[in-house]
Design a protein around this motif. Structure first.
Motif, short mmCIF file in Angstrom:
data_model
loop_
_atom_site.label_atom_id
_atom_site.label_comp_id
_atom_site.label_asym_id
_atom_site.label_seq_id
_atom_site.Cartn_x
_atom_site.Cartn_y
_atom_site.Cartn_z
N GLU A 489 -12.81 -24.22 -12.98
CA GLU A 489 -11.74 -24.74 -12.15
C GLU A 489 -10.65 -25.41 -12.99
O GLU A 489 -10.94 -25.94 -14.06
CB GLU A 489 -12.31 -25.75 -11.15
N PRO A 490 -9.39 -25.46 -12.47
CA PRO A 490 -8.96 -24.81 -11.22
C PRO A 490 -8.60 -23.34 -11.48
O PRO A 490 -7.93 -23.03 -12.45
CB PRO A 490 -7.71 -25.60 -10.83
N ASN A 492 -8.10 -21.11 -8.41
CA ASN A 492 -8.09 -20.66 -7.02
C ASN A 492 -6.79 -19.95 -6.64
O ASN A 492 -6.58 -19.65 -5.47
CB ASN A 492 -8.30 -21.86 -6.10
N ASN A 493 -5.92 -19.67 -7.61
CA ASN A 493 -4.63 -19.05 -7.28
C ASN A 493 -4.27 -18.06 -8.39
O ASN A 493 -4.05 -18.45 -9.53
CB ASN A 493 -3.55 -20.13 -7.15
N LEU A 512 -18.76 -19.49 -4.98
CA LEU A 512 -17.77 -19.47 -3.92
C LEU A 512 -18.29 -20.40 -2.83
O LEU A 512 -19.20 -20.05 -2.07
CB LEU A 512 -17.60 -18.04 -3.38
N ASP A 516 -13.86 -24.10 -1.96
CA ASP A 516 -13.28 -23.28 -3.02
C ASP A 516 -13.76 -21.84 -2.87
O ASP A 516 -14.53 -21.34 -3.68
CB ASP A 516 -13.68 -23.84 -4.39
N GLU A 518 -12.29 -19.01 -3.33
CA GLU A 518 -11.58 -18.00 -4.09
C GLU A 518 -11.56 -18.37 -5.57
O GLU A 518 -11.31 -19.52 -5.93
CB GLU A 518 -10.14 -17.85 -3.60
N ASP A 519 -11.81 -17.38 -6.45
CA ASP A 519 -11.76 -17.57 -7.90
C ASP A 519 -10.91 -16.47 -8.52
O ASP A 519 -10.92 -15.32 -8.04
CB ASP A 519 -13.16 -17.55 -8.51
N ASN A 585 -9.57 -10.98 -9.08
CA ASN A 585 -9.52 -11.86 -7.90
C ASN A 585 -10.79 -11.68 -7.07
O ASN A 585 -11.12 -10.56 -6.67
CB ASN A 585 -8.27 -11.52 -7.08
N TYR A 587 -12.92 -13.36 -3.68
CA TYR A 587 -12.81 -14.29 -2.57
C TYR A 587 -13.75 -13.86 -1.44
O TYR A 587 -14.28 -12.74 -1.44
CB TYR A 587 -11.37 -14.38 -2.06
#
Length: 605
Positions: A489-490, A492-493, A512, A516, A518-519, A585, A587
């Protein structure tokens, strides 16, 4: 006396008691979450029994303590075992280093706190297994100091609350004089330490005389603490063999955010009531922590009865010439450093920062020399003041900026990722944004080898990885910022903070979870070919998880992938059409798993 008459007298007593009893009887406040307190009804009912007790509040150095003399312990929480507990503290020939590395404590006696050894349990049942939550506690002493070392095993570390005791946290209750007083005096303490370096003493900041370090390690976290004898009630007399100090241990565990999930107490049911404490015995068994002993400075008793206020001492790394050396023992590594910057100064030749104007304030310095070309990520998440981060090369008075960051992700703490070269000395400067910006600093640093971009060698780059390629021995991580249930982390985007670079053939574990889901990860290529992406999912996430590959040049168009993934062991070969950076990605559709990790693996083909 008839039953009606007895009932009338009881009702009359309650009516008078509600009006006449002092206000301090109406409530009992639990400070720091250290145990539960009796309800008002229990208090009044107990007044009707022969085991009556009194509750009052007294102020000691602006702290409030509930006087529970005569209080039946069964009213304060679960019934607890009454067997005595103790820990033998070894006599230190030299001083252990306060850095969170517990390797030098390997042969020191210890006690263990877990669900099996705890007297008191609170929270969700069933209580965690020893592989999920456990703590070994060591201690040492000399004439002037007492040391504690805590090795915490914890599979999930969360720091998302303003209250320390709602997160992953250690409690250390101290009764220096072992006098079991019901009030708090100068020898009494309830120290709290969290996995991201926050601390308190009875809800206030720990005294500046206390030195501690927190270090995240694989499978948990460590804490080392040094307490001077003045904090134990021995300002002018040395500590002695066979002396007994009252102490107690507590452990909070939070696996899913919000309030804590589990609270364990080693002896009794409170870490802020010394009447329940165990014994720390200062033994005559000697122990050498270092090959070359480094004697502790002698504590000189204060002659003046009323101490004269003095300015805060400057940290050891207040100047660039005394920068703290970051030990690099492997190509991939992670470390956390904590210190108090209250006494830090600004040197006349401290450099001007590119991301803010001027030098700023209260600078402290670190120094690192990478073993290999690497991606170095540093942050101050967990610090309790507004920070600015900068990385420099060169020499004092002739420094060259590598990178600078003020606020990261809208926070007052800083985060910076830079590419560094093997054998080059880098200086890391941490300053306060304003003259009032200083205090408890948490400095997190980790590094992974870079993917080489010099003279690409396609054959070597894309040779299939042998089936016996070991998983990554050290899993890099970013220390907790707010809620963290994964190691990277982070991330998530995919547009702002994908984690990386991923290295071919290595395995990466993360979760997941509820906060949080989404990774995102990235890897870099220097030629075109195929890449195999493998994903092992816990059963709960099968048919609820998607995985997609994007080119950094077009994050709105997938290169390949699947959604949803309908098997636990998923593998997909994607064709890379151009060089550059790619984003993986992952999620979920809302179904999460707060306990079991997935395993991601990327291999060039």
């Amino acid at each position: 006396m008839s039953g009606k008459m007895r009932l009338l007298l009881v009702m009359l007593f309650f009516g008078i008691g509600l009006v006449m009893l002092p206000r301090s009887v109406v409530y009992a406040q639990n400070v720091g979450g250290g145990g539960t307190t009796a309800s008002n009804a229990q208090m009044y009912l107990n007044l009707l029994t022969p085991n009556a007790f009194t509750i009052s509040t007294v102020a000691v150095n602006h702290r409030q303590k509930m006087n529970t003399t005569g209080l039946n312990n069964t009213l304060l929480g679960k019934q607890f075992k009454t067997a005595g507990k103790s820990l033998q503290a070894v006599k230190a020939i030299d001083s252990p280093r306060i850095d969170g590395d517990l390797s030098e404590w390997a042969n020191v006696p210890y006690v263990t706190l877990n669900a099996s050894t705890a007297d008191y349990h609170a929270g969700k049942e069933p209580y965690p297994s020893t592989t999920d939550l456990s703590m070994n506690v060591f201690s040492a002493w000399n004439d002037s100091f007492v040391w504690f070392a805590f090795a915490v095993t914890d599979d999930v570390i969360v720091e998302d609350s303003t209250s320390l005791w709602k997160d992953d946290e250690i409690e250390l209750g101290i009764d220096g004089l072992n006098d079991h007083e019901a009030h708090w005096f100068e020898d009494d303490h309830q120290y709290l330490f969290t996995a991201n370096g926050r601390d308190s003493d009875f809800g206030q900041r720990t005294p500046t005389a206390i030195t501690f370090a927190v270090r995240r390690v694989l499978g948990g976290w460590n804490v080392e603490v040094r307490i001077p004898r003045s904090e134990l009630g021995f300002a002018s007399t040395p500590l002695l063999v066979n002396q007994i100090i009252g102490f107690n241990l507590g452990l909070h565990d939070d696996d899913d955010g919000g309030d804590y999930d589990t609270h364990l107490i080693w002896r009794g049911n409170s870490t802020n009531n010394s009447q329940d404490y165990g014994k720390l015995i200062l033994s005559g068994l000697t122990y050498a922590f270092q090959a070359t002993p480094t004697p502790e400075p002698t504590v000189i008793p204060t002659v003046t009865p009323t101490p004269t206020p003095t300015s805060m001492p400057a940290p050891d790394n207040d100047d660039i010439d005394r920068a703290t050396y970051i030990s690099v023992s492997a190509a991939s590594f992670a470390s956390t450093y904590t210190e108090k910057t209250s006494g830090a100064t600004t040197a006349a030749d401290d450099p001007n920062l590119e991301c803010v104007s001027g030098q700023r304030y209260h600078s402290v310095w670190y120094r690192i020399t990478p073993l290999v070309n690497s991606r170095l990520t540093i942050d101050t998440f967990g610090s309790q003041y507004d920070t600015v981060l900068a990385v420099w090369t060169g020499k004092r008075g002739a420094l060259h900026s590598v990178g600078c960051n003020d606020d990261s992700d809208g926070q007052s703490q800083s985060r910076l990722a830079v590419d560094v070269r093997a054998g080059t000395v880098y200086y890391i400067e941490i300053v306060g944004f304003s003259v009032e910006s200083y205090g408890n600093l948490t400095f997190n640093v980790y590094s992974v080898p870079s993917v080489s971009t010099a003279t690409p060698t396609p054959t070597a780059m894309f040779t299939p990885t042998p089936t016996n390629t070991p998983a990554l021995q050290f899993i890099p991580w970013l220390p907790v910022r707010h809620f963290v249930c994964g190691a990277y982390e982070p991330n998530n985007n995919r547009y702002q903070n994908p984690w990386g670079p991923l290295l071919t053939g290595y395995s990466y574990n993360a979760m997941l979870c509820a906060k949080d889901p989404e990774d995102n990860y990235y890897f870099d290529t220097t030629t075109t070919d195929n890449v195999q992406i493998s994903l092992q999912l816990p059963s709960k996430l099968v048919s609820h998880t998607a995985i997609w590959l994007y080119a950094q040049s077009d994050l709105n168009k997938t290169v390949c992938g699947t959604g949803p993934v309908t098997v636990a062991d998923y593998s997909k070969t994607c064709h890379i059409t151009h060089t550059g950076r790619y984003i993986i990605n992952i999620y979920t559709d809302g179904v999460v798993d707060n306990v079991h990790p997935y395993i991601l693996r990327m291999t060039y083909r």
